[in-house]
Design a protein around this motif. Structure first.
Motif, mmCIF file in Angstrom:
data_model
loop_
_atom_site.group_PDB
_atom_site.id
_atom_site.type_symbol
_atom_site.label_atom_id
_atom_site.label_comp_id
_atom_site.label_asym_id
_atom_site.label_seq_id
_atom_site.Cartn_x
_atom_site.Cartn_y
_atom_site.Cartn_z
ATOM 1 N N ILE A 151 0.929 -1.369 -0.164
ATOM 2 C CA ILE A 151 -0.018 0.050 -0.064
ATOM 3 C C ILE A 151 0.979 1.295 -0.133
ATOM 4 N N LEU A 152 2.092 1.138 0.877
ATOM 5 C CA LEU A 152 2.878 2.408 0.980
ATOM 6 C C LEU A 152 3.503 2.774 -0.326
ATOM 7 N N MET A 153 4.149 1.672 -1.255
ATOM 8 C CA MET A 153 4.557 2.078 -2.440
ATOM 9 C C MET A 153 3.428 2.557 -3.477
ATOM 10 N N PHE A 154 2.260 2.310 -3.325
ATOM 11 C CA PHE A 154 1.159 2.983 -4.060
ATOM 12 C C PHE A 154 0.776 4.114 -3.770
ATOM 13 N N VAL A 155 1.043 4.277 -2.372
ATOM 14 C CA VAL A 155 0.817 5.885 -1.891
ATOM 15 C C VAL A 155 1.864 6.631 -2.425
ATOM 16 N N MET A 156 3.046 6.357 -2.546
ATOM 17 C CA MET A 156 4.160 7.066 -3.204
ATOM 18 C C MET A 156 3.767 7.501 -4.732
ATOM 19 N N TYR A 157 3.352 6.320 -5.262
ATOM 20 C CA TYR A 157 2.967 6.387 -6.777
ATOM 21 C C TYR A 157 1.752 7.610 -6.778
ATOM 22 N N HIS A 158 0.782 7.453 -6.026
ATOM 23 C CA HIS A 158 -0.362 8.320 -6.136
ATOM 24 C C HIS A 158 0.105 9.853 -6.005
ATOM 25 N N ALA A 159 1.029 9.818 -5.079
ATOM 26 C CA ALA A 159 1.370 11.089 -4.647
ATOM 27 C C ALA A 159 2.027 11.784 -5.900
ATOM 28 N N GLN A 160 2.953 10.935 -6.776
ATOM 29 C CA GLN A 160 3.681 11.321 -7.964
ATOM 30 C C GLN A 160 2.564 11.785 -9.084
ATOM 31 N N ILE A 161 1.499 11.092 -9.172
ATOM 32 C CA ILE A 161 0.788 11.441 -10.248
ATOM 33 C C ILE A 161 -0.248 12.629 -10.038
ATOM 34 N N ILE A 162 -0.467 12.659 -8.652
ATOM 35 C CA ILE A 162 -1.303 13.858 -8.402
ATOM 36 C C ILE A 162 -0.535 15.024 -8.379
ATOM 37 N N ASN A 163 0.915 15.209 -7.691
ATOM 38 C CA ASN A 163 1.750 16.323 -7.982
ATOM 39 C C ASN A 163 1.997 16.728 -9.227
ATOM 40 N N GLY A 164 2.055 15.603 -10.251
ATOM 41 C CA GLY A 164 2.326 16.126 -11.589
ATOM 42 C C GLY A 164 4.050 16.350 -11.857
ATOM 43 N N GLY A 165 4.182 16.603 -13.041
ATOM 44 C CA GLY A 165 5.787 16.764 -13.404
ATOM 45 C C GLY A 165 6.354 15.303 -13.508
ATOM 46 N N ARG A 166 5.649 14.069 -13.902
ATOM 47 C CA ARG A 166 6.337 12.962 -13.978
ATOM 48 C C ARG A 166 5.890 12.363 -15.363
ATOM 49 N N PHE A 167 6.194 11.186 -15.890
ATOM 50 C CA PHE A 167 5.923 10.565 -16.954
ATOM 51 C C PHE A 167 4.317 10.619 -16.822
ATOM 52 N N ALA A 168 3.683 10.104 -15.829
ATOM 53 C CA ALA A 168 2.167 9.895 -15.713
ATOM 54 C C ALA A 168 1.759 10.986 -14.834
ATOM 55 N N GLU A 169 0.735 11.814 -15.227
ATOM 56 C CA GLU A 169 0.163 12.718 -14.170
ATOM 57 C C GLU A 169 -1.532 13.108 -14.233
#
Length: 233
Positions: free
Chosen positions: A148-166
């Protein structure tokens, strides 16, 4: 999460959600169906007349679905668990936001690790259920929490943007619901540490991993037992 303290404090709500737990199951199921519709149909997320309604209904239905578990919690343990998992969620959101590795680009790695975690969790859960191996459930929980915590970090990145997927900026309701569900997935494990007063077959199990007790609730109140045909007779 605001209604949760009311479930713990008010006896009338305790009685209702203990006696009619099936109603909470219905709320939870409807909430999940609404969530699926909200994710797959963009018109529901981008229509300003509808997205508020769907977001509120999803959150409230899921909260009502968790109510039968909350009313069986000691209030101090409830507050302690709430605080701990809130801090854990915030910590991994920050870590994911500033992590140099783009998890949205290497999402396959996340899914592989998630599958491995599920396999390990199921194995140790079976040991706990079938062979009654001590602490195996805690190990299973560790596997799932890591996933779950790995996906929390993944969700944080897609929500903040500036990554491959956002995530699109208009998807703020979906972002809020995702983070709420991330917290809920973590917090649900706290209920295994709560009292098992509904288990009439083995009263000693009510002491299983209970960290905080209320001096006024050392014995289960009468309304605590889930009403079934066997107990009512």
């Amino acid at each position: 999460m605001g209604p949760f303290p009311l479930f713990v404090r008010l006896n009338s709500l305790n009685v209702f959600f203990t006696s009619y737990y099936w109603l909470s199951c219905l709320f939870f199921g409807v909430g999940l169906v609404l969530l699926v519709l909200f994710i797959f149909f963009e018109v529901l997320r981008f229509n300003k007349m509808v997205n508020w309604l769907f977001a509120v209904l999803i959150l409230e239905f899921i909260v009502l679905g968790i109510a039968p578990l909350v009313v069986r919690h000691y209030k101090y343990q409830f507050l302690f668990s709430f605080l701990i998992w809130t801090l854990v969620l915030a910590l991994f959101i920050v870590c994911g936001s500033f992590l140099p590795l783009d998890l949205t680009l290497d999402v396959v790695v996340l899914f592989v690790l998630a599958v491995v975690s599920i396999i390990g969790a199921i194995y140790f859960v079976m040991l706990y259920i079938v062979a009654n191996v001590a602490y195996s459930f805690l190990i299973a929980r560790g596997f799932i929490v890591i996933s779950i915590l790995m996906f929390v970090m993944y969700h944080a990145q897609i929500i903040n943007g500036g990554r491959f997927a956002e995530m699109r900026t208009k998807d703020y309701f979906l972002a809020a619901i995702i983070l709420f569900l991330d917290f809920l997935l973590l917090y649900l494990f706290s209920f295994q540490m709560g009292p098992k007063w509904s288990d009439l077959c083995d009263r000693e199990r009510s002491k299983n991993l209970v960290l905080f007790r209320d001096s006024t609730t050392s014995n289960p109140p009468k309304w605590w037992y889930t009403r079934t045909s066997s107990t009512e007779g």
